[in-house]
Motif scaffolding. Structure first.
Motif, PDB file in Angstrom:
ATOM      1  N   PHE A  56       0.804  -1.213   0.000  1.00 32.46           N
ATOM      2  CA  PHE A  56       0.000   0.000   0.000  1.00 32.46           C
ATOM      3  C   PHE A  56       0.845   1.275   0.000  1.00 32.46           C
ATOM      4  CE2 PHE A  56      -4.087  -1.882   0.497  1.00 32.46           C
ATOM      5  CZ  PHE A  56      -3.884  -3.052   1.192  1.00 32.46           C
ATOM      6  N   SER A  57       1.996   1.259   0.649  1.00 29.44           N
ATOM      7  CA  SER A  57       2.777   2.475   0.835  1.00 29.44           C
ATOM      8  C   SER A  57       4.240   2.241   0.505  1.00 29.44           C
ATOM      9  CB  SER A  57       2.690   2.956   2.287  1.00 29.44           C
ATOM     10  OG  SER A  57       1.364   3.240   2.652  1.00 29.44           O
ATOM     11  N   ILE A  58       4.828   3.257  -0.106  1.00 24.45           N
ATOM     12  CA  ILE A  58       6.267   3.281  -0.308  1.00 24.45           C
ATOM     13  C   ILE A  58       6.767   4.579   0.307  1.00 24.45           C
ATOM     14  CG2 ILE A  58       8.131   3.387  -1.992  1.00 24.45           C
ATOM     15  CD1 ILE A  58       6.319   1.782  -3.878  1.00 24.45           C
ATOM     16  N   LEU A 101      -0.864   8.349  -4.887  1.00 29.60           N
ATOM     17  CA  LEU A 101      -0.896   9.728  -4.410  1.00 29.60           C
ATOM     18  C   LEU A 101       0.405   9.938  -3.645  1.00 29.60           C
ATOM     19  CD1 LEU A 101      -2.407  12.398  -3.987  1.00 29.60           C
ATOM     20  CD2 LEU A 101      -3.300  11.452  -1.854  1.00 29.60           C
ATOM     21  N   VAL A 102       1.207  10.882  -4.080  1.00 29.61           N
ATOM     22  CA  VAL A 102       2.519  11.114  -3.483  1.00 29.61           C
ATOM     23  C   VAL A 102       2.460  12.354  -2.590  1.00 29.61           C
ATOM     24  CG1 VAL A 102       4.925  11.664  -3.953  1.00 29.61           C
ATOM     25  CG2 VAL A 102       3.719  10.026  -5.399  1.00 29.61           C
ATOM     26  N   ASP A 165       1.055   8.730 -12.148  1.00 31.69           N
ATOM     27  CA  ASP A 165       0.859   7.477 -12.872  1.00 31.69           C
ATOM     28  C   ASP A 165       1.975   6.490 -12.536  1.00 31.69           C
ATOM     29  OD1 ASP A 165      -0.193   9.354 -15.777  1.00 31.69           O
ATOM     30  OD2 ASP A 165      -1.403   8.391 -14.211  1.00 31.69           O
ATOM     31  N   PRO A 166       1.819   5.237 -12.930  1.00 36.54           N
ATOM     32  CA  PRO A 166       2.934   4.294 -12.740  1.00 36.54           C
ATOM     33  C   PRO A 166       4.157   4.751 -13.517  1.00 36.54           C
ATOM     34  CG  PRO A 166       0.913   3.125 -13.329  1.00 36.54           C
ATOM     35  CD  PRO A 166       0.635   4.585 -13.507  1.00 36.54           C
ATOM     36  N   GLY A 167       5.346   4.395 -12.976  1.00 32.05           N
ATOM     37  CA  GLY A 167       6.565   4.748 -13.687  1.00 32.05           C
ATOM     38  C   GLY A 167       7.541   5.470 -12.793  1.00 32.05           C
ATOM     39  N   PRO A 168       8.633   5.975 -13.375  1.00 38.83           N
ATOM     40  CA  PRO A 168       9.645   6.679 -12.583  1.00 38.83           C
ATOM     41  C   PRO A 168       9.213   8.103 -12.250  1.00 38.83           C
ATOM     42  CG  PRO A 168      10.283   6.606 -14.885  1.00 38.83           C
ATOM     43  CD  PRO A 168       9.029   5.805 -14.787  1.00 38.83           C
ATOM     44  N   ALA A 203       4.398   7.544  -0.874  1.00 38.68           N
ATOM     45  CA  ALA A 203       3.570   7.228  -2.034  1.00 38.68           C
ATOM     46  C   ALA A 203       2.493   6.254  -1.586  1.00 38.68           C
ATOM     47  CB  ALA A 203       4.424   6.628  -3.157  1.00 38.68           C
ATOM     48  N   ARG A 204       1.250   6.692  -1.614  1.00 33.49           N
ATOM     49  CA  ARG A 204       0.126   5.865  -1.200  1.00 33.49           C
ATOM     50  C   ARG A 204      -0.468   5.257  -2.455  1.00 33.49           C
ATOM     51  NH1 ARG A 204      -2.380   2.715   1.668  1.00 33.49           N
ATOM     52  NH2 ARG A 204      -4.085   3.257   3.047  1.00 33.49           N
ATOM     53  N   ARG A 205      -0.281   3.963  -2.637  1.00 26.03           N
ATOM     54  CA  ARG A 205      -0.681   3.323  -3.882  1.00 26.03           C
ATOM     55  C   ARG A 205      -2.206   3.239  -3.991  1.00 26.03           C
ATOM     56  NH1 ARG A 205       3.622  -1.560  -4.534  1.00 26.03           N
ATOM     57  NH2 ARG A 205       2.768  -1.546  -6.621  1.00 26.03           N
ATOM     58  N   GLN A 206      -2.662   3.432  -5.201  1.00 20.00           N
ATOM     59  CA  GLN A 206      -4.111   3.428  -5.419  1.00 20.00           C
ATOM     60  C   GLN A 206      -4.606   2.029  -5.751  1.00 20.00           C
ATOM     61  OE1 GLN A 206      -4.990   6.396  -8.322  1.00 20.00           O
ATOM     62  NE2 GLN A 206      -4.237   8.072  -7.065  1.00 20.00           N
TER      63      GLN A 206
END
Lengths: 206, 214
Positions: A56-58, A101-102, A165-168, A203-206
């Protein structure tokens, strides 16, 4: 898999037909082998240890105590910059496999040296300033605006967020100085040195 | 991934218990190996998760704020902020060095005022107030270790013709760690003025931390 029904209901007296067995089993096995969902799992049973790390989180951070990693911003450069060529104000690179969401936070303190200070605060034309901005992929999400040079030591805090979005992705702190024209003769000798600082990203992943 | 294997029984086969038992054995063996691949994408609902499985908010001991009162500090060495007799300390927290997926985020803020610059002080003699987060792995009463990355300073740099006062606010967001595994981790705020121990007032403090576990 929410509700499953018998494909073939065998009653007493029926002739044994292997197709009944096979169809019933096949239906359930297909669900078990990859299509289980919320209806198959009881409430409140998924605990922390059952969840994969970073599901969920990074969270990333870069922080520095005052000392060798100080960033010496020279007054002769007036464009936005991320460091002094040796050290950076704060930079995090992250590669996300899903949209997120960062949130980002940055705080730090800085010291002015090299002169250019007004002899009295009534002389606003002698006031140099520094400003900081927090960016995500080059987009400004927060700013510390115009800390004046007559605050020999000053500090600030900013927070921002952006859906990505996904990616670097790159989170970066930048600074910009403004040296008053009356101090032009000494501007290359004026430094705003950013010392202890702290950049945190969630970074809270959606 | 747990995968059930179906032993087909076709018309014309000799009646045998082996086929049915093989399939049932597969159910029995695999039903205890269910993992993420058995669950369809986006198949879970929030109700499937235990409380605080992903993020643990602060409990009553892990959050403190001081909306009223202030503390005057005029020390050349770090002093723990204590507002109206309530130390601005949070904890205990548990920190497990082996759980590399868990994160502890600490947030704090305060307002300062009345940091005075008397007439005639210079940039080298004026007050420079230092503030930082600190932690203890012993007790809520310390001993305290300063978190150097959170050091923040404020002070003027010119010669004032009259006494002027320094006011402002400071905030922190800090990712804590790593330290040795402990179950008695506490956080606080320290303030001091190393040059001349000049006075400043601290108020409106907040301090809290949360676990982000997954």
């Amino acid at each position: 898999m929410a509700h499953k029904f018998y494909q073939r209901y065998v009653q007493e007296g029926d002739i044994t037909d292997p197709r009944d067995w096979t169809l019933n089993q096949q239906d359930l096995i297909e669900e078990f082998n990859g299509r289980l969902d919320r209806d198959n799992i009881d409430q409140s049973v998924v605990t922390t240890t059952m969840i994969k790390g970073n599901a969920f989180s990074i969270i990333r951070n870069v922080d520095h105590a005052e000392g060798a990693a100080d960033v010496a911003l020279e007054g002769g450069t007036i464009a936005w910059r991320s460091g002094d060529g040796t050290n950076t104000l704060g930079r995090i690179e992250v590669d996300l496999s899903s949209a997120a969401l960062v949130w980002v936070w940055w705080s730090g303190y800085w010291e002015w040296t090299g002169g250019g200070f007004p002899s009295s605060i009534s002389s606003i034309s002698s006031v140099n300033t520094v400003r900081f901005r927090l960016t995500i992929d080059g987009i400004e999400v927060s700013r510390i605006h115009k800390s004046p040079g007559y605050r020999l030591f000053d500090c600030g805090f900013c927070v921002g967020s952006l859906a990505v979005d996904p990616g670097p992705h790159v989170i970066e702190v930048q600074a910009k100085m403004f040296i008053q024209p009356t101090n032009a003769a000494v501007q290359t000798a004026i430094f705003c040195t950013v010392k202890a600082r702290d950049l945190v990203m969630w970074a809270r992943r959606q | 991934m747990a995968r059930i294997t179906l032993q087909d029984i076709s018309i014309g086969d000799a009646i045998s218990s082996a086929e049915t038992n093989t399939t049932l054995q597969s159910w029995r063996d695999q039903s205890i190996n269910v993992d993420n691949e058995n669950v369809r994408s986006e198949g879970l609902h929030r109700r499937n998760f235990a409380a605080n499985a992903v993020v643990t908010p602060p409990n009553s001991n892990q959050y403190v704020s001081a909306p009223l009162g202030s503390m005057s500090i005029n020390s050349a060495t770090p002093v723990l902020v204590d507002i109206a007799g309530t130390p601005q300390v949070i904890g205990p927290f548990s920190f497990d060095l082996t759980d590399t997926n868990a994160e502890l985020l600490v947030f704090g803020s305060l307002q300062y005022r009345n940091g005075s610059h008397p007439v005639g002080v210079t940039s080298t003699s004026a007050g420079v107030w230092n503030m930082r987060l600190c932690y203890s792995t012993t007790a809520s009463t310390g001993p305290w270790t300063g978190i150097d990355e959170t050091l923040r300073k404020t002070g003027f740099g010119f010669v004032p013709p009259n006494t002027i006062y320094r006011h402002g606010s400071i905030s922190w967001a800090h990712r804590f760690g790593p330290i040795a595994t402990t179950s008695s981790l506490y956080f606080g705020i320290q303030v001091w003025e190393p040059r001349a121990a000049r006075l400043i007032k601290i108020e409106y403090t907040t301090l809290h931390a949360i676990y982000v576990q997954r």
